[in-house]
Design a protein around this motif. Structure first.
Motif, short mmCIF file in Angstrom:
data_model
loop_
_atom_site.label_atom_id
_atom_site.label_comp_id
_atom_site.label_asym_id
_atom_site.label_seq_id
_atom_site.Cartn_x
_atom_site.Cartn_y
_atom_site.Cartn_z
N ARG A 157 53.62 32.91 47.28
CA ARG A 157 52.66 34.01 47.22
C ARG A 157 51.80 33.94 45.96
N ARG A 199 47.83 33.65 46.01
CA ARG A 199 46.95 34.56 45.30
C ARG A 199 45.88 33.80 44.52
N LYS A 252 43.35 39.92 52.53
CA LYS A 252 43.04 40.24 51.12
C LYS A 252 44.29 40.48 50.28
N ALA A 298 48.05 39.49 48.65
CA ALA A 298 48.91 38.36 48.25
C ALA A 298 50.38 38.76 48.26
N GLU A 299 50.69 40.02 47.93
CA GLU A 299 52.08 40.43 47.80
C GLU A 299 52.17 41.94 47.98
N VAL A 340 49.52 43.78 45.71
CA VAL A 340 48.82 42.86 44.80
C VAL A 340 47.76 42.15 45.63
N ARG A 346 44.60 39.44 46.50
CA ARG A 346 44.29 38.05 46.18
C ARG A 346 43.17 38.00 45.15
N LYS A 347 43.10 36.86 44.47
CA LYS A 347 42.13 36.69 43.38
C LYS A 347 40.72 37.00 43.88
N ASN A 391 48.64 44.80 39.54
CA ASN A 391 48.46 43.38 39.24
C ASN A 391 49.70 42.56 39.52
N ASP A 392 50.85 43.25 39.56
CA ASP A 392 52.11 42.56 39.70
C ASP A 392 53.14 43.61 40.09
#
Ligand code: WT7
Length: 653
Positions: free
Chosen positions: A374, A378, A551, A553-554, A574, A576-577, A610-611
């Protein structure tokens, strides 16, 4: 509140199936074995291996070399199993000594790569000599059979050397992950009453030097039983020194012979203690013994990841966890494999560090975790896309349920649609893979597929009836060779945690569903199950629905107490970039979950972060997230990899 339904609801339905690659299947180790035994299909294999004593004896004859033959394959007096009783054995004989009699001795055992880029190859013969020197050094410090030795080291080849040196002389190693605090190290040393500790001066992590010797010194102020410390010089910068207690690795090794007789152990003597931090209470000292553990790890690695002569194996876990113990150190060495050991952080200094390493080392089999997948997802697919990675033939995943979309990403961009993904379910307690595909198994993204041959995994309802197509408790009905030999000095806790729920049956603590094809879908830890309007829902299903949005990531999903519904769902997402949070996206994600798995599972709240807080082994800490989200005391966060993420939960937008 609606009446509570006992079964855990099944919401997610993943229909994609990936058939085995015919060429890979035809040439696989497991297929060769099946042919030898006149077996044609996976069903026939699983059926035949239900006779566990027959199966594990066959495998022991093929893979292990005993000093003195065993009398019995298995003695089972639930919850205590003894494998290969009467046999004399030492895992180091199979991992090293016997290779010295063949050309294997000149083959590469480990390729080390430091974070700063330097590499070094170690042949089996070089490993053998260094293990012997350190084994002799331990003896010179008074370590005897049965004594405990603590090891606090990062990802250096000297870590397996230290482990094997202990095992060689019959000492019991207890490795503590190098990212843990001095207090955590000291606690574990005190619990197992370690006599000697092995560590290093510094190591590299994400461009920074970690001063491990300083941390060890701090731990030694608290660890009462440790008399000597061996310090490997990774870096050479000055360190503080306690005369009489501290010994440089290179100095003490230089004084020793490079021959050392391997201690003949009883097959069931202890090899190591490894502490797992459960979600509550003090860490459990999981014990593993020599022979059964050797057999279980070697068999599973040989069949699942199909290791063959030309393979370059990279298990990208840390040796401080069981994954590294079993599948970086012991099983690959028993099989005589060539393995990569990498010191540093995954996407450092560049996002494609791993993919570049796969190409440069010609890695054929890569085994990692959903968290790592993941994290790469991201950062974006352009990084693995820069590398053809033609050498790769099999991929693997372990540690958490892999969200189907993360599975697809891994399959597409890393495996280039060409590599099966072995999603292996197991635990520190089980020692080796328990539910896992083989090269002949059709894959369904997000499922660990079926039990390994000889493993009797089932899903039970509350009353202990086996169930299909409903969520329940994952159990193992019969013993297996790598089964833990209890908890260090705590037989009662061993019985309570794993064996008190169902009669003579191991409770894994995971909620799971088995589908109509006998495939297992892990829905999460039992402690994390959500309860909405009387429906019990596995967290991983809702999280996977969120991660299936392009969109995302986690995601971590928790339940908050709710007057009417029992619990209302809160999701922490979270992105994705390059994706910005917005009200529209929040609404879109809620709807997306509604469409993917149903309205009941739509989170009432979605916070962008962010995390999310994780353990150092990469598992999402939902207990911590929940406490923070509902304003309770978060408690000890020293086992977290990213304590700062806890604050983010409080401030999530
Ligand atoms: C727990 C065990 C086994 C090595 C690393 C973890 C979860 C592990 C999977 C998987 C779904 C998984 C379970 C299990 N888990 N592998 N393939 N799919 N969940 O060892 O720290 O002892 O954790 O990790 O919840 O019980 P561990």
């Amino acid at each position: 509140m609606a009446e509570e339904k006992k079964d855990i609801q099944v919401l997610l339905s993943e229909k994609r199936v990936f058939e085995p690659n015919p060429e890979l299947a035809a040439n696989s180790n497991v297929m060769a074995w099946m042919k030898k035994h006149g077996l044609n299909t996976l069903d026939e294999l699983l059926e035949k291996c239900q006779d566990i004593e027959w199966f594990w004896k066959e495998m022991a004859d093929e893979l292990l070399d005993f000093y003195k033959p065993y009398d019995k394959v298995l003695e089972w007096d639930a919850p205590w199993a003894k494998w290969f009783t009467g046999g004399e054995y030492n895992i180091v004989h199979d991992a090293l000594d016997r290779h010295m009699k063949t050309d294997k001795k000149n083959d590469v055992c480990f390729v080390f790569e430091g974070e700063t880029g330097e590499t070094k190859e170690w042949t089996y013969a070089e490993m053998y000599s260094e293990v012997n020197r350190i084994a002799n050094a331990l003896k010179s410090l008074g370590v005897k059979k049965g004594d405990r030795v603590g090891i606090y080291m990062p990802m250096l080849v000297e870590l397996p050397i230290a482990m094997l040196a202990c095992a060689k002389i019959g000492a019991i190693h207890s490795v503590v992950f190098s990212g843990f605090s001095p207090t955590a190290f000291a606690e574990r040393m005190n619990d197992c009453e370690a006599k000697v500790a092995i560590t290093c001066d510094h190591f590299w992590r994400r461009g920074k030097k970690v001063a491990l010797k300083d941390q060890t010194d701090a731990a030694m102020d608290m660890a009462k039983t440790v008399e000597h410390v061996i310090v490997y010089k990774r870096d050479g910068d000055p360190v503080s020194w306690t005369e009489g207690r501290d010994h440089w690795w290179h100095e003490i090794a230089a004084e020793q012979s490079d021959e050392c007789e391997t201690e003949r152990m009883d097959a069931n003597d202890l090899l190591y203690i490894l502490y797992t931090s459960g979600t509550t209470g003090r860490p459990k000292g999981i014990q593993h013994a020599h022979a059964g553990y050797a057999l279980g790890t070697a068999t599973t690695l040989k069949w699942v990841f199909d290791l063959q002569e030309k393979d370059v194996w990279w298990c990208a876990a840390d040796i401080g966890w069981v994954t590294g113990h079993s599948y970086i150190v012991y099983a690959p060495m028993i099989l005589g494999a060539k393995s990569v050991i990498y010191e540093g952080a995954p996407a450092y200094p560049e996002a494609d560090r791993w993919w570049e390493m796969v190409e440069r080392h010609g890695v054929t089999v890569l085994y990692t975790s959903p968290t790592a997948v993941r994290a790469h997802m991201r950062l974006g697919e352009e990084h693995p896309q820069k590398h053809a990675m033609k050498s790769l033939r099999i991929l693997g995943s372990v540690g958490e349920p892999i969200n189907p979309e993360a599975w697809m990403w891994y399959h597409t961009y890393v495996g280039k649609d060409n590599c099966p993904i072995m999603d292996t379910w197991w635990q520190t307690e089980t020692g080796h893979f328990m539910i896992t595909p083989l090269p002949i198994t059709p894959l369904k993204p997000g499922s660990g597929t079926r039990p390994f041959p000889g493993i009797s995994a089932k899903v039970y309802d509350e009353e202990g009836n086996p169930i299909t197509n409903a969520g329940g408790n994952l159990v193992i009905e019969k013993p297996w060779p790598g089964m833990l030999r209890g908890l260090y000095k705590d037989a009662e806790r061993y019985k309570n945690v794993y064996w008190s729920r169902y009669d003579k049956t191991y409770l894994a603590g995971d909620v799971t569903r088995m589908d109509e094809d006998g495939y297992f879908w892990i829905q999460g830890r039992a402690d994390d199950v959500l309860n909405v309007a009387g429906h019990r829902i596995g967290n991983s299903e809702v999280e996977s629905a969120l991660v299936s949005h392009p969109k995302v990531a986690e995601a971590a999903v928790i339940g908050k107490p709710h007057e009417l519904k029992g619990e209302s769902l809160s999701a922490f997402v979270v992105l994705r970039k390059g994706v910005e949070p917005s009200e529209e996206l929040r609404a879109e994600l809620r709807e997306h979950v509604g469409v993917e798995i149903g309205k009941i599972a739509r989170p009432d709240e979605i916070g962008f972060v962010n995390d999310v807080p994780k353990t150092r082994s990469g598992k999402i800490m939902r207990r911590v997230i929940r406490a923070k989200a509902i304003g309770e005391e978060v408690g000890d966060t020293s086992t977290l990899a990213n304590p700062e993420a806890v604050e983010e939960i409080g401030k999530a937008k």
